[in-house]
Design a protein around this motif. Structure first.
Motif, PDB file in Angstrom:
ATOM      1  N   TYR A   1       0.835  -1.198   0.000  1.00 57.33           N
ATOM      2  CA  TYR A   1       0.000   0.000   0.000  1.00 57.33           C
ATOM      3  C   TYR A   1       0.868   1.244   0.000  1.00 57.33           C
ATOM      4  O   TYR A   1       1.985   1.250   0.544  1.00 57.33           O
ATOM      5  CB  TYR A   1      -0.934   0.015   1.222  1.00 57.33           C
ATOM      6  CG  TYR A   1      -2.015  -1.030   1.135  1.00 57.33           C
ATOM      7  CD1 TYR A   1      -3.254  -0.730   0.571  1.00 57.33           C
ATOM      8  CD2 TYR A   1      -1.788  -2.321   1.574  1.00 57.33           C
ATOM      9  CE1 TYR A   1      -4.235  -1.698   0.453  1.00 57.33           C
ATOM     10  CE2 TYR A   1      -2.765  -3.303   1.462  1.00 57.33           C
ATOM     11  CZ  TYR A   1      -3.984  -2.977   0.901  1.00 57.33           C
ATOM     12  OH  TYR A   1      -4.946  -3.947   0.770  1.00 57.33           O
ATOM     13  N   ARG A   2       0.351   2.291  -0.613  1.00 56.22           N
ATOM     14  CA  ARG A   2       0.995   3.580  -0.586  1.00 56.22           C
ATOM     15  C   ARG A   2       0.095   4.584   0.114  1.00 56.22           C
ATOM     16  O   ARG A   2      -1.135   4.441   0.131  1.00 56.22           O
ATOM     17  CB  ARG A   2       1.312   4.086  -2.003  1.00 56.22           C
ATOM     18  CG  ARG A   2       0.078   4.322  -2.869  1.00 56.22           C
ATOM     19  CD  ARG A   2       0.452   4.888  -4.231  1.00 56.22           C
ATOM     20  NE  ARG A   2       0.946   6.253  -4.112  1.00 56.22           N
ATOM     21  CZ  ARG A   2       0.172   7.325  -4.148  1.00 56.22           C
ATOM     22  NH1 ARG A   2      -1.162   7.193  -4.315  1.00 56.22           N
ATOM     23  NH2 ARG A   2       0.680   8.522  -4.034  1.00 56.22           N
ATOM     24  N   LEU A   3       0.720   5.596   0.700  1.00 61.30           N
ATOM     25  CA  LEU A   3      -0.016   6.655   1.375  1.00 61.30           C
ATOM     26  C   LEU A   3      -0.379   7.734   0.365  1.00 61.30           C
ATOM     27  O   LEU A   3       0.497   8.331  -0.254  1.00 61.30           O
ATOM     28  CB  LEU A   3       0.830   7.245   2.499  1.00 61.30           C
ATOM     29  CG  LEU A   3       0.228   8.426   3.268  1.00 61.30           C
ATOM     30  CD1 LEU A   3      -1.034   8.002   4.000  1.00 61.30           C
ATOM     31  CD2 LEU A   3       1.255   9.003   4.240  1.00 61.30           C
ATOM     32  N   ALA A   4      -1.681   7.966   0.194  1.00 59.46           N
ATOM     33  CA  ALA A   4      -2.153   9.002  -0.728  1.00 59.46           C
ATOM     34  C   ALA A   4      -2.421  10.314  -0.009  1.00 59.46           C
ATOM     35  O   ALA A   4      -2.276  11.385  -0.593  1.00 59.46           O
ATOM     36  CB  ALA A   4      -3.415   8.530  -1.454  1.00 59.46           C
ATOM     37  N   GLU A   5      -2.842  10.235   1.262  1.00 57.22           N
ATOM     38  CA  GLU A   5      -3.136  11.452   2.026  1.00 57.22           C
ATOM     39  C   GLU A   5      -3.072  11.157   3.510  1.00 57.22           C
ATOM     40  O   GLU A   5      -3.498  10.082   3.960  1.00 57.22           O
ATOM     41  CB  GLU A   5      -4.541  11.990   1.682  1.00 57.22           C
ATOM     42  CG  GLU A   5      -4.938  13.230   2.476  1.00 57.22           C
ATOM     43  CD  GLU A   5      -6.392  13.626   2.267  1.00 57.22           C
ATOM     44  OE1 GLU A   5      -6.943  14.326   3.145  1.00 57.22           O
ATOM     45  OE2 GLU A   5      -6.984  13.225   1.241  1.00 57.22           O
ATOM     46  N   LEU A   6      -2.528  12.095   4.258  1.00 57.30           N
ATOM     47  CA  LEU A   6      -2.556  12.035   5.720  1.00 57.30           C
ATOM     48  C   LEU A   6      -2.672  13.461   6.217  1.00 57.30           C
ATOM     49  O   LEU A   6      -1.769  14.272   6.037  1.00 57.30           O
ATOM     50  CB  LEU A   6      -1.308  11.359   6.281  1.00 57.30           C
ATOM     51  CG  LEU A   6      -1.346  10.957   7.768  1.00 57.30           C
ATOM     52  CD1 LEU A   6      -0.354   9.843   8.055  1.00 57.30           C
ATOM     53  CD2 LEU A   6      -1.085  12.143   8.682  1.00 57.30           C
ATOM     54  N   SER A   7      -3.818  13.788   6.811  1.00 59.13           N
ATOM     55  CA  SER A   7      -4.048  15.150   7.270  1.00 59.13           C
ATOM     56  C   SER A   7      -4.741  15.126   8.618  1.00 59.13           C
ATOM     57  O   SER A   7      -5.597  14.268   8.876  1.00 59.13           O
ATOM     58  CB  SER A   7      -4.899  15.922   6.255  1.00 59.13           C
ATOM     59  OG  SER A   7      -6.113  15.250   5.990  1.00 59.13           O
ATOM     60  N   PRO A   8      -4.393  16.069   9.508  1.00 56.97           N
ATOM     61  CA  PRO A   8      -5.025  16.113  10.827  1.00 56.97           C
ATOM     62  C   PRO A   8      -6.473  16.544  10.731  1.00 56.97           C
ATOM     63  O   PRO A   8      -6.846  17.372   9.889  1.00 56.97           O
ATOM     64  CB  PRO A   8      -4.186  17.122  11.600  1.00 56.97           C
ATOM     65  CG  PRO A   8      -3.566  17.982  10.552  1.00 56.97           C
ATOM     66  CD  PRO A   8      -3.355  17.114   9.357  1.00 56.97           C
ATOM     67  N   LEU A   9      -7.314  15.987  11.577  1.00 56.42           N
ATOM     68  CA  LEU A   9      -8.723  16.382  11.670  1.00 56.42           C
ATOM     69  C   LEU A   9      -8.872  17.310  12.866  1.00 56.42           C
ATOM     70  O   LEU A   9      -8.452  16.988  13.982  1.00 56.42           O
ATOM     71  CB  LEU A   9      -9.621  15.165  11.835  1.00 56.42           C
ATOM     72  CG  LEU A   9      -9.717  14.226  10.631  1.00 56.42           C
ATOM     73  CD1 LEU A   9     -10.527  12.990  11.001  1.00 56.42           C
ATOM     74  CD2 LEU A   9     -10.345  14.933   9.440  1.00 56.42           C
ATOM     75  N   MET A  10      -9.453  18.454  12.639  1.00 57.93           N
ATOM     76  CA  MET A  10      -9.653  19.409  13.719  1.00 57.93           C
ATOM     77  C   MET A  10     -10.803  18.952  14.604  1.00 57.93           C
ATOM     78  O   MET A  10     -11.827  18.466  14.103  1.00 57.93           O
ATOM     79  CB  MET A  10      -9.957  20.797  13.160  1.00 57.93           C
ATOM     80  CG  MET A  10      -8.857  21.347  12.263  1.00 57.93           C
ATOM     81  SD  MET A  10      -7.255  21.451  13.111  1.00 57.93           S
ATOM     82  CE  MET A  10      -7.643  22.701  14.333  1.00 57.93           C
ATOM     83  N   PRO A  11     -10.682  19.089  15.918  1.00 55.60           N
ATOM     84  CA  PRO A  11     -11.789  18.721  16.802  1.00 55.60           C
ATOM     85  C   PRO A  11     -12.994  19.587  16.553  1.00 55.60           C
ATOM     86  O   PRO A  11     -12.884  20.765  16.198  1.00 55.60           O
ATOM     87  CB  PRO A  11     -11.222  18.944  18.206  1.00 55.60           C
ATOM     88  CG  PRO A  11     -10.061  19.846  18.020  1.00 55.60           C
ATOM     89  CD  PRO A  11      -9.513  19.566  16.655  1.00 55.60           C
ATOM     90  N   VAL A  12     -14.199  18.994  16.678  1.00 50.97           N
ATOM     91  CA  VAL A  12     -15.437  19.710  16.446  1.00 50.97           C
ATOM     92  C   VAL A  12     -15.807  20.495  17.695  1.00 50.97           C
ATOM     93  O   VAL A  12     -15.844  19.965  18.816  1.00 50.97           O
ATOM     94  CB  VAL A  12     -16.573  18.735  16.076  1.00 50.97           C
ATOM     95  CG1 VAL A  12     -17.876  19.489  15.895  1.00 50.97           C
ATOM     96  CG2 VAL A  12     -16.190  17.964  14.813  1.00 50.97           C
ATOM     97  N   SER A  13     -16.069  21.782  17.533  1.00 44.90           N
ATOM     98  CA  SER A  13     -16.452  22.625  18.675  1.00 44.90           C
ATOM     99  C   SER A  13     -17.889  22.339  19.089  1.00 44.90           C
ATOM    100  O   SER A  13     -18.746  22.043  18.261  1.00 44.90           O
ATOM    101  CB  SER A  13     -16.310  24.089  18.304  1.00 44.90           C
ATOM    102  OG  SER A  13     -14.983  24.397  17.956  1.00 44.90           O
TER     103      SER A  13
END
Length: 301
Positions: A288-300
Motif C-alpha cells: 500500500y501507498r499513502l495518498a493522504e494524511l491530514s489532521p482532523l480538527m476537533p469539532v467545537s
C-alpha cells in the motif's frame, strides 16, 4: 507453496515491504501443543481425536487454529491436551491456558465473545510464535528454526514454534500474542528488538507486518500514522472508521499519546512493489501507498 521455497532468499532480507500483510483471520486463536510431525496442512497431521474436534469447532467459529511446540523439542507429551486461547480483537487482549480432558471442557464460544472460558487460566506473560512449518514452505523451516532457537535461549518459556501463520514470502515470521502483532523477514537482532519492545507495550515499525484481525488497508493506515507521529505504544493508534472509495480506502485514525488524543484522515491505495535489480523475487509484492494524511480538527460544541 507447500514443500518449496517460492520466494528465494533475497526476498527475506527486509528489502521488500512487509507492511499491511498480517492475516485478517487472527481475531481469536486456538493453540494446541503437538510435537509433530507436521503435515502441509494441520488437518492432515496425525492428531488425537480431541485435537481434531477442537480444530473443527474453531474453524466453524472463525477462530484461527495453530499447532505449537517448544523449539527443538520433538517428543510427544502425555496426558490431556495442552492448549492456549488468545483474544486479539478485544479492547484488552488476553491469553489463557488450559488442559481440557475433553473438547467439551473448552468453551470456544466464550472466546469469540471475548470472555475467558471457565476452564482456562489467564497468562500474564506474552507468547512469541515463530513459523517453522517446513512442510508448508521450506523457507519457514530454513529461516524460522534457527530464529526460534535463538529467541527461546533469550526469552525462555515464552517462545514456541508454530504452523503456518500466513505470508511465506515474509519468513522468518514472528507473531506476538495476545495482540496478534506480526513481524516478517526477521533477523535475530530484529526479532529480539521486536520481542523486547512488545514486552514493554511497544511496536517496532521496522519489519512490522501489522495487527492481525483487521483488513490490510486499515493496517496500512495505522502504520502510516505511526510513522508520521512516532507513536509506538501498542494501543496508541487505531482505526475508528473506514470506507472504500474506488480502489482507495479512507480512514479516520485515532492517535493517543501522553499529550492527548488526535485524529487523522488517512487515504491509502494498493500498489505493487517491483523487485529492483539484484533481488530475485519472482513476482511483484502487493502493498500500500499513502495518498493522504491530514489532521482532523476537533469539532467545537
Amino acid at each position: 507453496m507447500a514443500n518449496g521455497c517460492e520466494h528465494p532468499a533475497a526476498c527475506h532480507t527486509g528489502e521488500a515491504p512487509v507492511l499491511a500483510s498480517a492475516t485478517k483471520k487472527g481475531r481469536f486463536w486456538l493453540l494446541i501443543e503437538h510435537a509433530g510431525p507436521w503435515a502441509a496442512e494441520i488437518e492432515e497431521c496425525r492428531l488425537p481425536d480431541d485435537a481434531r474436534t477442537l480444530i473443527s469447532r474453531a474453524r466453524e467459529l472463525g477462530i484461527r487454529p495453530q499447532l505449537i511446540r517448544r523449539p527443538g523439542r520433538r517428543e510427544a507429551r502425555s496426558g490431556p491436551l495442552h492448549v492456549y486461547l488468545a483474544a486479539a480483537a478485544v479492547n484488552e487482549p488476553w491469553l489463557a491456558e488450559a488442559f481440557p480432558e475433553s473438547p467439551d471442557d473448552l468453551d470456544l464460544r466464550s472466546l469469540v465473545h471475548g470472555v475467558v472460558p471457565e476452564s482456562c487460566i489467564l497468562v500474564n506473560e506474552p507468547m512469541f510464535l515463530v513459523c517453522t512449518h517446513g512442510k508448508h514452505n521450506a523457507c519457514c523451516a530454513r529461516l524460522g528454526l534457527p530464529l526460534a532457537r535463538f529467541l527461546s535461549e533469550n526469552l525462555p518459556g515464552e517462545v514456541w514454534e508454530t504452523t503456518h501463520v500466513g505470508g511465506d514470502r515474509y519468513a522468518a515470521n514472528l507473531v506476538c500474542l495476545p495482540h496478534g502483532l506480526y513481524y516478517g523477514s526477521m533477523s535475530q537482532a530484529a526479532a529480539i528488538a521486536a520481542a523486547n519492545a512488545y514486552r514493554h507495550g511497544e511496536v517496532v515499525l521496522d519489519r512490522f507486518r501489522g495487527r492481525a484481525g483487521i483488513p490490510e488497508p486499515l493496517q496500512a493506515a495505522e502504520h502510516f500514522v505511526r510513522a508520521h507521529t512516532g507513536e509506538i505504544s501498542v494501543g496508541g493508534v487505531a482505526v475508528e472508521s473506514s470506507r472504500s472509495v474506488g480502489d482507495s480506502t479512507v480512514c479516520v485514525v485515532r492517535c493517543t499519546t501522553g499529550r492527548g488524543t488526535s485524529r487523522f484522515r488517512v487515504v491509502v491505495e494498493p500498489t505493487v512493489f517491483s523487485a529492483p535489480c539484484g533481488m530475485t523475487c519472482a513476482d511483484g509484492i502487493p502493498t500500500y501507498r499513502l495518498a493522504e494524511l491530514s489532521p482532523l480538527m476537533p469539532v467545537s460544541t
